[in-house]
Scaffold this motif. Sequence first.
Motif, PDB file in Angstrom:
ATOM      1  N   ASP A   1      -5.817  -7.494  13.122  1.00 27.82           N
ATOM      2  CA  ASP A   1      -7.199  -7.811  12.787  1.00 27.82           C
ATOM      3  C   ASP A   1      -7.628  -8.772  12.217  1.00 27.82           C
ATOM      4  O   ASP A   1      -8.839  -9.163  12.226  1.00 27.82           O
ATOM      5  CB  ASP A   1      -7.614  -6.229  12.067  1.00 27.82           C
ATOM      6  CG  ASP A   1      -7.594  -5.064  12.920  1.00 27.82           C
ATOM      7  OD1 ASP A   1      -7.699  -5.059  14.135  1.00 27.82           O
ATOM      8  OD2 ASP A   1      -7.611  -4.135  12.427  1.00 27.82           O
ATOM      9  N   THR A   2      -6.979  -9.330  11.379  1.00 24.88           N
ATOM     10  CA  THR A   2      -7.157 -10.333  10.582  1.00 24.88           C
ATOM     11  C   THR A   2      -7.102 -11.885  11.697  1.00 24.88           C
ATOM     12  O   THR A   2      -7.549 -12.893  11.040  1.00 24.88           O
ATOM     13  CB  THR A   2      -6.380 -10.640   9.230  1.00 24.88           C
ATOM     14  OG1 THR A   2      -5.105 -11.249   9.693  1.00 24.88           O
ATOM     15  CG2 THR A   2      -6.592  -9.655   8.512  1.00 24.88           C
TER      16      THR A   2
ATOM     17  N   ASP B   1      -9.150   3.522  10.352  1.00 25.51           N
ATOM     18  CA  ASP B   1      -7.931   3.164   9.947  1.00 25.51           C
ATOM     19  C   ASP B   1      -7.204   2.358  10.975  1.00 25.51           C
ATOM     20  O   ASP B   1      -6.610   1.320  10.443  1.00 25.51           O
ATOM     21  CB  ASP B   1      -7.093   4.626   9.810  1.00 25.51           C
ATOM     22  CG  ASP B   1      -7.101   5.341   8.691  1.00 25.51           C
ATOM     23  OD1 ASP B   1      -7.022   4.724   7.638  1.00 25.51           O
ATOM     24  OD2 ASP B   1      -7.512   6.526   8.441  1.00 25.51           O
ATOM     25  N   ARG B   2      -7.334   2.456  12.202  1.00 22.20           N
ATOM     26  CA  ARG B   2      -6.633   1.649  13.169  1.00 22.20           C
ATOM     27  C   ARG B   2      -7.374   1.794  14.243  1.00 22.20           C
ATOM     28  O   ARG B   2      -7.350   2.715  15.131  1.00 22.20           O
ATOM     29  CB  ARG B   2      -5.191   2.060  13.209  1.00 22.20           C
ATOM     30  CG  ARG B   2      -5.073   3.527  13.095  1.00 22.20           C
ATOM     31  CD  ARG B   2      -3.386   3.877  13.128  1.00 22.20           C
ATOM     32  NE  ARG B   2      -2.901   3.714  14.461  1.00 22.20           N
ATOM     33  CZ  ARG B   2      -3.175   4.543  15.394  1.00 22.20           C
ATOM     34  NH1 ARG B   2      -3.840   5.212  15.402  1.00 22.20           N
ATOM     35  NH2 ARG B   2      -2.623   4.065  16.745  1.00 22.20           N
TER      36      ARG B   2
ATOM     37  N   GLU C   1       0.772  -1.172   0.034  1.00 27.48           N
ATOM     38  CA  GLU C   1      -0.116   0.012  -0.017  1.00 27.48           C
ATOM     39  C   GLU C   1       0.859   1.045   0.132  1.00 27.48           C
ATOM     40  O   GLU C   1       2.019   1.329   0.497  1.00 27.48           O
ATOM     41  CB  GLU C   1      -0.814  -0.112   1.271  1.00 27.48           C
ATOM     42  CG  GLU C   1      -1.942  -1.225   1.360  1.00 27.48           C
ATOM     43  CD  GLU C   1      -2.766  -0.973   2.639  1.00 27.48           C
ATOM     44  OE1 GLU C   1      -3.566   0.006   2.861  1.00 27.48           O
ATOM     45  OE2 GLU C   1      -2.804  -1.971   3.288  1.00 27.48           O
TER      46      GLU C   1
ATOM     47  N   GLU D   1      -1.259  -3.601  12.530  1.00 29.04           N
ATOM     48  CA  GLU D   1      -2.442  -3.723  13.172  1.00 29.04           C
ATOM     49  C   GLU D   1      -3.587  -4.172  12.228  1.00 29.04           C
ATOM     50  O   GLU D   1      -4.637  -4.792  12.498  1.00 29.04           O
ATOM     51  CB  GLU D   1      -2.854  -2.181  13.646  1.00 29.04           C
ATOM     52  CG  GLU D   1      -1.975  -1.815  14.771  1.00 29.04           C
ATOM     53  CD  GLU D   1      -2.644  -0.679  15.504  1.00 29.04           C
ATOM     54  OE1 GLU D   1      -3.396   0.006  15.005  1.00 29.04           O
ATOM     55  OE2 GLU D   1      -2.001  -0.448  16.439  1.00 29.04           O
ATOM     56  N   LYS D   2      -3.122  -3.800  10.920  1.00 31.59           N
ATOM     57  CA  LYS D   2      -4.123  -4.560   9.794  1.00 31.59           C
ATOM     58  C   LYS D   2      -3.924  -6.162   9.955  1.00 31.59           C
ATOM     59  O   LYS D   2      -5.014  -6.920   9.767  1.00 31.59           O
ATOM     60  CB  LYS D   2      -3.700  -4.197   8.350  1.00 31.59           C
ATOM     61  CG  LYS D   2      -4.346  -2.706   8.038  1.00 31.59           C
ATOM     62  CD  LYS D   2      -4.169  -2.414   6.641  1.00 31.59           C
ATOM     63  CE  LYS D   2      -4.798  -3.106   5.941  1.00 31.59           C
ATOM     64  NZ  LYS D   2      -4.857  -2.662   4.442  1.00 31.59           N
TER      65      LYS D   2
ATOM     66  N   GLN E   1       0.574  -1.567   9.062  1.00 30.22           N
ATOM     67  CA  GLN E   1       0.501  -2.959   8.585  1.00 30.22           C
ATOM     68  C   GLN E   1       0.510  -3.912   9.540  1.00 30.22           C
ATOM     69  O   GLN E   1      -0.477  -5.103   9.419  1.00 30.22           O
ATOM     70  CB  GLN E   1       1.716  -3.091   7.714  1.00 30.22           C
ATOM     71  CG  GLN E   1       1.967  -2.135   6.531  1.00 30.22           C
ATOM     72  CD  GLN E   1       0.871  -2.818   5.461  1.00 30.22           C
ATOM     73  OE1 GLN E   1      -0.169  -2.986   5.660  1.00 30.22           O
ATOM     74  NE2 GLN E   1       1.205  -2.664   4.155  1.00 30.22           N
TER      75      GLN E   1
END
Length: 211
Positions: A209-210, A57-58, A6, A205-206, A203
């Motif tokens: 989240d998964t 966003d986060r 990204e 924290e993304k 990245q």
Amino acid sequence: MPYPCELLNDANAAAITESNRSRTCSNLVYLFLSNTVGGAIIFGNETGIVREAQEKDRGSVYMYKGNNWRSGEFGHMVIHPEGKRCYCGKIGCLDAYCSALRLADQTDGDLERFFREMEAGNQDLKKIWNEYLKDLAIAVDNLRMCFDCEIVLGGYVGSSMEPYIQEFRNLVAEKDIFENSGDYVYVCQYQQEASALGAAIFQIEKFIDTI
């Protein structure tokens, strides 16, 4: 590149870093004072309005991106309508007065040398620094009037401002019509590689989240 990637604006990434260490864990404006001037607007999860209006966003923190993803372009606020021409073509933009280059160009592109020589007694550099702070105070006061929150000074200049922050707060306080205080202005807590760390946090924290 064989990996997902990204693009993340450097000022936005640095703002993510600062918001992780925010003193209030709430709202903040990050003013990015590097070779260009930019910034980011961070809202804490205080009301449902923010949650509904802005893209997440986060975690519980939301970065306001604007209708066209152009929010935080603080460098192109006009502070002197009859002033210097900005690289964008407009007259009097903050960037023309408060980019790090405004200072570094006085010492062959070396910002650290600017501060060293000023502290050693160079009065010409001290005069330029005083003018810089006055221009920056105009911008910070405008941001405070717009957002009514903490303002964090980052980037190359923000990272060098700790010894001068009270002097700057005094200048801002002269413009404060509500509190007569500049205590809402802070120097960034991460003086080096804030953008790199913010990109990593984004990245990580993304990914979390998964899980």
